[in-house]
Design an enzyme around this catalytic site. Structure first.
Site: not given
Lengths: 418, 84
Positions: A12, A108-109
């Site tokens: 993350d 973003d992960e």
């Protein structure tokens, strides 16, 4: 399928948008910074914030005005989704150096199945540490890596310590690390579910793990059993590199001015449905239901949905169902600020379905061909090259056709809104 | 702000590597790159960028005089080349 002795990581990127903005603007790095939407178009909300801004109590999704009230010296940076996409791709390239099994979960992960990588690169902790070092050195931002034996606990681990940490939840320690945490920390337990769990005297993940199956089933249906399974660490869902993280395709927009009449809402729904239908067709999908999202001028939001008679990717059918849901299931009292249309219960466009004797399916097929022809024209001459006459007036309401929600640049990658 | 744009003459190899050979800064300084000591993906926190960092030993030409410059940090990112 993941092996029972699998190693799954969730990487993350910490404060992703704000971190990218601060990297490229060294002069603001030590100041409170938020990345915000376009205030002129009333998209003025906090999309991301750095840790300096966090200290002032600034929250994601609050308005920029509220954020400025909390911090006078706040630096507001306009979102640059091209930059974030470039960075996301660089992150993914790093992850792919460790495993081909990378499943993006938002921009973003990413989930990584490291089960087969441990012989090459060391254990989950070593790989997590190495990924963090490389991201820090090569990209100048930080990631938190949650490592566990399944996706649910990997996600939970990644939320425990931020920024720039490798956090392990193992088969040996999950009862000590995960179980004492509030149930709301577990993925799939939203605020509403958590409220219901509290009413059942279920406070922690451990409580959920030990909860009575029948009570859970009675309250949440089969999803209640799933929650118990996840809390016990029995999640076996695979990391799927081919998976498009899609449970629906949606368009939503904050209107330039509040809608006060059903006609204005109808226009917005029709325009948004057009964008949804285009994306469904581009993905080869049809939907079996339509969900609408309404937020009024006091920021109260509701979601309502209805089922379609036939699976469809026709804008007109999606919009008609959306407006029907709006008129039948929503009490229109206050002016409406934000409207969203989401195609749900998706299926492959070629999947068989039952026709009825009396429906005019020839007409539907003609409509499908017409909309496909419009797609071809747009592909050749641009998004706004052709539009339905009924949508001409809607342009002012919702921006240009195919306008993507600015909070989710994944659309650019997948053309899908999760 | 810690970022000096440069023009670079580079060798693009068959295996898709890019090796800088000469550079010229905006203020007219010219350098010949004698050796690339290290090249790797890196972020430049000083200049505010992320790309490929080359650590180079160079020779600068100053009024006809040759001056050795070792350990020069040359970056290439999406916006072009720059010195940190």
């Amino acid at each position: 399928m993941p092996s029972p002795n699998g190693v799954v990581a969730l990487c993350d990127a910490n404060n992703f948008y704000a971190s990218c903005a601060c990297l490229y603007n060294p002069e603001i790095r030590e100041k409170p910074v938020v990345v915000g939407g376009d205030e002129g178009a009333r998209h003025g909300i906090v999309l991301s914030k750095n840790y300096h801004a966090k200290r002032f109590g600034i929250q994601t999704a609050e308005t920029l005005n509220e954020a400025r009230r909390k911090c006078r010296d706040l630096v507001v940076v306009r979102a640059d989704f091209d930059l974030y996409l470039r960075f996301a791709k660089k992150l993914w390239a790093i992850y792919h150096d460790y495993t081909p099994l990378v499943e993006p979960y938002g921009i973003d992960e990413c989930y990584l199945d490291l089960t087969g990588s441990t012989r090459l690169f060391g254990g989950g902790k070593e790989i997590g540490d190495d990924i963090r070092r490389r991201v820090r050195e090569e990209l100048g931002i930080t990631v938190t890596v949650g490592v566990s034996f399944n996706k649910v606990f990997a996600k939970l681990a990644s939320d425990l310590i931020k920024p720039d940490a490798t956090v392990l939840i193992t088969k040996e320690n999950y009862k000590e690390t995960a179980w004492p945490l509030p149930a709301s920390r577990m993925i799939f337990v939203g605020s509403e579910t958590y409220r219901k769990l509290l009413a059942m005297d279920i406070y922690t993940i451990g409580d959920l793990a030990k909860a009575d199956e029948e009570r859970l089933k009675l309250r949440f249906g089969k999803n209640g059993l799933l929650l118990k399974i996840y809390a016990n660490g029995y999640d076996m869902s695979p990391v799927d590199p081919g998976a498009v993280p899609v449970n629906g395709v949606s368009h939503s927009n904050t209107l330039p001015y509040d809608a006060t009449t059903p006609e204005e809402v109808r226009s917005a729904i029709y325009m948004l449905s057009e964008g949804v239908a285009i994306r469904l067709r581009s993905q080869g999908l049809k939907c079996n239901g339509v969900q609408i999202y309404i937020r009024d001028n006091e920021m109260a939001s509701v979601i309502r949905q209805g089922q379609l008679q036939y699976p469809t990717y026709l804008a007109g059918e999606i919009a008609a169902k959306g407006f029907e849901v709006f008129t039948e299931k929503y009490r229109f009292v206050k002016p409406i600020r934000t409207i969203g249309v989401k195609a749900i219960s998706l299926q492959d466009q070629f999947k068989m379905y039952q026709l009825d004797l009396f429906g005019d399916h020839t007409h539907r097929e003609r409509l499908e061909r017409a909309e496909q022809a419009m797609d071809d024209i747009r592909a050749r001459f641009g998004k706004n090259a052709v539009m339905k006459a009924g949508n001409l007036g809607s342009k002012d309401l919702t921006g240009h056709l195919g306008h993507n929600s600015e909070t989710n640049p994944l659309i650019e990658l997948y053309d899908i809104h999760t | 702000m810690g970022k000096v744009k440069t023009a670079v003459l580079a060798h693009f190899t068959l295996d898709e590597q890019v090796i800088p050979l000469r550079l010229e800064t905006e203020d007219g300084a010219r350098l010949k790159i004698d050796r690339v000591r290290d090249a790797r993906p890196a972020a430049s926190l000083k200049a505010g960028a992320s790309g490929v960092r080359y650590i180079c030993d160079c020779t600068a030409y100053n009024d006809g005089e040759e001056v050795p410059v070792d350990g020069l940090r040359l970056f290439r990112d999406d916006d072009g080349w720059f010195l940190e």
